[in-house]
Design an enzyme around this catalytic site. Structure first.
Site, short mmCIF file in Angstrom:
data_model
loop_
_atom_site.label_atom_id
_atom_site.label_comp_id
_atom_site.label_asym_id
_atom_site.label_seq_id
_atom_site.Cartn_x
_atom_site.Cartn_y
_atom_site.Cartn_z
N CYS A 200 19.08 22.02 19.58
CA CYS A 200 19.92 20.81 19.92
C CYS A 200 20.88 20.93 21.26
O CYS A 200 21.94 20.74 21.47
CB CYS A 200 21.02 20.17 18.78
N ASP B 42 20.29 11.71 11.25
CA ASP B 42 21.23 10.53 12.13
C ASP B 42 20.60 9.23 10.57
O ASP B 42 22.33 8.96 10.76
CB ASP B 42 20.65 10.15 13.02
N ASP C 118 26.02 8.32 15.19
CA ASP C 118 24.91 8.96 15.24
C ASP C 118 23.49 8.17 15.54
O ASP C 118 22.68 8.38 15.81
CB ASP C 118 24.91 9.45 13.54
N SER D 2 29.69 5.87 20.24
CA SER D 2 29.28 7.77 20.51
C SER D 2 29.15 7.62 18.86
O SER D 2 29.56 8.59 18.41
CB SER D 2 30.49 8.45 21.09
N GLY E 189 3.38 7.53 17.31
CA GLY E 189 4.14 8.22 18.13
C GLY E 189 3.45 7.99 19.53
O GLY E 189 2.10 7.23 20.00
N HIS E 190 3.91 8.54 20.01
CA HIS E 190 3.94 8.58 22.10
C HIS E 190 4.14 9.95 22.57
O HIS E 190 4.49 10.97 21.62
CB HIS E 190 4.54 8.07 21.97
N ASP F 7 15.31 11.46 18.38
CA ASP F 7 16.14 13.15 18.58
C ASP F 7 14.94 13.93 18.98
O ASP F 7 13.63 13.95 18.31
CB ASP F 7 16.72 13.52 16.92
#
Lengths: 67, 345
Positions: free
Chosen positions: B16, B89, B49, B47, B136-137, B66
């Site tokens: 992060c 989150d 999560d 702002s 997914g990618h 994320d």
């Protein structure tokens, strides 16, 4: 003199630390090229009782540590 | 299982800590038209999560994404950390994750086994959360990156934002701080294996237990402490709630060695970004610089910061002590008096 230009943290602090451990010099010049390294070296220097002056030229920082 | 590639060596910044600063992000989004929808309960203007969209009177969708470069050398551990962080989150909104989509970037020459292990770490953590990975990618990139888009559900009336804190609330935190400092120190072998292993253990501990405990009490606000650090996320909570947070530094738990490392200047770049964003809103009192720095330290998969009704605080605190890595009572909320938003004591 410690030339830590081009290195990212925490390496500049480690190099200064090694130099200080080696001879506990009364003064030491440190070159870095990122503000984060300036701040980190400042914190290390303060922890070892050094005062610090910083001059900037073209994105490079010359730090003078002295006791 | 150890891999031959040192993953963190491939990353310019870790976990992060790679996040774009909160202040910069606000500038980048400035002027972009925001569409409103009465069912959009939480959008990007808040702002918060995650986004929350009401589907019906008793069901809302929670969405978040994320991903980041490696924060651990071991691919399985990195995958598990990325998943723990992405799922967090949803927990921070009081929700339960249900579906996840992988987002992955890998160098063409990264060994197949390492990529496999990274994904396995992600899958294992998502299954532990009771959710599913449904696709997914993946793209090729010089620097590996991994994370997830996660969808969860919450009852619209039980959703927890970061902007509902009320004067009188007690502030609780569920994991120790110092993860950014310790992982930075690890790059130069400046930290013991025990402390680094404990940091990995923290980063792979789901905030599920903390979430499951807090939803039983009168919690008014919650956020997970990640890239912006405790004081960055705390500033967002205080501003969004129009309150002051009073934090007692004695109440915090830090990782072993973290305070000494901070004093020696072993600090990640993200700490300074967080400081630049939040320090105008923080009265640091006479708290020593190295402890301030730890409160600005970017956390990866950090704990939950919870503002709870004072009458429920002790019971929730006691329950958290049985199910989270480090339940801490760190301060309280007071009305905003027009000055700073956070006061350190």
């Amino acid at each position: 003199m410690v030339d830590a230009r081009g290195l990212s943290c925490p390496m500049p602090v480690v190099m200064v630390q090694n130099e200080v451990k080696k001879g506990n010099p009364n003064s030491l010049t440190v070159l870095v090229d990122a503000m984060v390294c300036v701040e980190n070296v400042k914190r290390y220097a303060a922890s070892q009782g050094y005062s610090v002056t910083v001059t900037e030229e073209d994105g490079e920082y010359k730090m003078e540590l002295s006791k | 299982m150890e891999s031959e590639v040192k993953l963190t060596k491939l990353a310019s910044c870790a976990g992060c800590g790679a996040k774009v600063g909160a202040g910069v992000l606000a500038q980048l989004l400035e002027g972009i038209r925001v569409h409103s929808d009465p069912n959009l309960l939480v959008g990007f203007d808040k702002s918060d999560d995650a986004s929350v969209y009401r589907i019906s009177d008793d069901l809302a969708l929670v969405q978040t994404v994320d991903f980041f470069p490696p924060i651990a050398d071991d691919p399985y551990t990195f995958g598990a950390i990325a998943a723990t962080n992405a799922l967090s989150d949803v927990y921070a909104m009081g929700g339960e994750p249900k579906l996840a989509l992988n987002i992955m970037a890998v160098p063409a020459d990264m060994p197949k086994e390492a990529v496999h292990d990274m994904l396995r770490g992600g899958y294992d953590k998502v299954y532990e959360a009771g959710a599913l990975i449904t696709g997914g990618h993946s793209i090729l990139d010089r620097e590996p990156k991994y994370g997830m888009a996660v969808t969860g559900f919450v009852h619209p009336d039980k959703m927890l934002t970061n902007s509902g804190a009320k004067a009188g609330d007690v502030l609780l935190l569920t994991k120790p701080l110092g993860i950014g400092v310790v992982t930075t120190a690890a790059k130069a072998d400046l930290v013991s294996k025990e402390t680094l292993d404990y940091a990995f253990q923290l980063m792979t501990t789901l905030n599920k237990s903390a979430r499951d405990a807090m939803v039983k009490y009168r919690v008014h606000a919650c956020t997970d402490v990640t890239g912006f650090g405790l004081l960055g996320h705390g500033t967002e909570m205080a501003q969004g709630s129009n309150v002051e947070l009073h934090l007692h530094v004695d109440g915090f738990r830090f990782l072993d060695e973290a305070a000494e490392l901070a004093r020696m200047g072993i600090l990640p770049e993200g700490m300074y970004r967080n400081r630049n964003f939040a320090e105008a809103h923080v009265d640091e009192g006479d708290v020593p610089l190295h402890l301030q720095d730890l409160l600005y330290d970017p956390q990866t998969a950090g704990g939950l910061l919870i503002a709870v009704h004072p009458e429920d605080a002790q019971a929730l605190f006691e329950e958290l002590q049985t199910c989270v890595p480090a339940a801490q009572r760190i301060g309280e909320v007071t009305p905003y008096t027009g000055g700073k938003h956070i006061y350190l004591h």
